[in-house]
Design an enzyme around this catalytic site. Structure first.
Site: not given
Ligand code: AHR
Length: 505
Positions: A172, A291
């Site tokens: 990210e 994610e």
């Molecule tokens: O999964 C939780 C968080 O969400 C992770 O660390 C990040 O990559 C995202 O913002």
């Protein structure tokens, strides 16, 4: 309410890559410490890993787990987590405002992954660090021996290289919350140089470049186009992340959010292809949706967590029935895009926005979202079929017309089975599904598993499982061997797994 679906053996979207059923363990909250690792727990093995948790992970048949972050990785010195445990430093983790003991690092996690029957998807730190530490960690993990970092691994008792194939180039990096956040141009340059030296160290690895943290980022689209301009020839995948919540308590709108995920996927695939065209490249960059989940229940509680504690209860969403439906629609969306999405990670796996929860010193238990994830992982393998659907729509606040039925079907040639996953978004009525099945010869109904609960806010806990699958009867198949008709009722607000077997063609 009625819906029809047409399945034909020859109409396919693509093969599923088993890695779309991946998950994620970050050094965050109680995911590692007091999650997978709890020395002294009655179920702990000789390394301190909880055997009950490993069993729940194995039941999910998780093919790959992303590690060690997440936001955490952007401040992580991987060298802190190798070598004698007593000599490892305690560090401040600036991503989550906690203390990191480093008792678990690369080698401990590798042993856990082996026990859990899963592969590891590594992430490198492109926040506080860069190409140098990235090439060194590849050498430590994947080089056989006879060099500084590979011999260090061997001196740590790991003679054989891990041979990890899949590596994330940071996490990210478009997000201002990220440690050492970068602009698209800055990230593109550092990612390109890291990619080069990582692949020179091990040419067999595949790389994931950071796409946007979500589709609502102000830089969404331009971030992908600009950073891909730098890394297109060097990477194999672009990452996508998305989390949904029902802050407004608008369930019909919440259940429609997978449509946003679908648009996100198609847009990022389009941008990859735009850069491909601009570069006149023959290579296709695919997608790693590394994610995805529901995440919002724990937001308020997280603000009250005391800073600089070790393994606090962060991001501990307790999922309800409607969250399981959303997770189901998200899994279906990943499958419907199997031609481009080759990797995906349910974020995360244990305690932190997770399907598996643990009680310190006590039991582990399954959240509601465990079940659609398990069903998809166990039965969602094979060829994804392109299956046109006819059904009614409802009007939602953010997404306009939304089909009541969200569905996908797969053909598993090896097992001679077809699986239909379906979510009925209608909160009040059964959906009478009629599926026309052609080109498979003989077909019979094996089972219809349903996850539903009239109370959409019903949750599971360590002591009670209010949301769990049950078998439903009543479905029937008719017709000749050329064409069959399946008639089956999907209860209101339900996740359904319809398994057909005995295929003769
Ligand atoms: O999964 C939780 C968080 O969400 C992770 O660390 C990040 O990559 C995202 O913002």
């Amino acid at each position: 309410m009625k819906a029809t679906l047409t399945l034909h053996r020859e109409f396919s979207i693509g093969e599923t890559d088993k890695r779309i059923y991946g998950s994620f363990i970050e050094h965050l909250g109680r995911a590692v410490y007091k999650g997978i690792h709890e020395p002294g727990h009655p179920e702990a093995d000789e390394l301190g890993f909880r055997k009950d948790v490993i069993k729940l992970v194995k039941d999910l048949d998780v093919p790959i787990v992303r590690y060690p972050g997440g936001n955490f990785v952007s401040g992580y010195n991987w060298e802190d987590g190798v070598g004698p445990v007593e000599a490892r430093p305690v560090r401040l983790d600036l991503a989550w405002g906690t203390k990191e003991s480093n008792k678990v690092g690369i080698n401990e996690f590798a042993r856990w992954a082996k026990k859990a029957g899963t592969d590891v998807m590594m992430a490198v730190n492109l926040g506080t660090r860069g190409p140098d530490s990235a090439r060194n960690i590849v050498e430590y993990c994947n080089f056989p021996g006879g060099s500084y970092w590979s011999d260090l691994r061997r001196s740590h008792g790991v003679a054989e290289p891990y041979g990890y194939k899949l590596w994330c180039l940071g996490n990210e990096m478009d997000g201002p919350w990220q440690i050492c956040h970068r602009t698209a141009g800055e990230y593109g340059r550092v990612a390109a140089e890291a990619a080069k030296v990582m692949k020179w160290t091990d040419p067999s690895i595949e790389l994931v470049a950071c796409g946007s943290s979500n589709a609502r980022m102000p830089t969404f689209g331009s971030w992908e186009a600009e950073m891909l301009d730098h890394v297109y020839d060097l990477v194999d995948y672009v990452s996508l992340h998305i989390y949904f919540g029902n802050h407004e308590g608008d369930t019909p709108n919440f259940l429609a959010r997978s449509l946003e995920m679908d648009t996100f996927i198609k847009t990022v695939a389009g941008i990859c292809d735009l850069v491909k065209a601009r570069k006149n490249s023959r290579k296709t960059v695919n997608l790693s949706f590394d994610e995805w989940n529901v995440w919002y229940h724990s937001n308020t509680a997280d603000q009250k967590i005391e800073k600089w504690t070790e393994a606090p209860s962060l991001l501990e969403d307790i999922y309800n029935m409607e969250d399981a439906l959303v997770a189901g629609t998200m899994l279906i969306t990943l499958l419907k895009n199997a031609d481009r999405v080759k990797v995906a990670c349910l974020a995360q796996l244990v305690n932190v926005i997770a399907p598996i929860m643990t009680v310190p010193g006590g039991p582990s238990w399954r959240q509601t979202i465990y079940y659609p994830y398990m069903d998809a992982s166990l039965y969602g393998r094979g060829t994804v079929l392109r299956c046109p659907v006819k059904c009614d729509f409802y009007d939602s606040k953010e997404y306009g017309d939304v089909p009541y039925l969200e569905t996908v079907a797969l053909h598993n040639e090896e097992k001679k089975e077809i699986t239909i996953f379906a979510v009925n978004r209608n909160l009040r009525e059964n959906l009478e599904l009629e599926a026309l099945i052609a080109g498979f010869g003989e077909v019979r109904l094996l089972e219809h598993r349903v996850l539903c609960n009239a109370d959409l806010h019903a949750v599971n806990s360590a002591t009670e499982e209010k949301v769990k699958p049950a078998l439903q009867s009543g479905g029937k198949i008719e017709g000749n061997s050329g064409s069959k008709k399946l008639e089956i009722a999907l209860p209101p607000a339900s996740w359904n797994v319809i398994r057909l077997g005995g295929i003769s063609n």
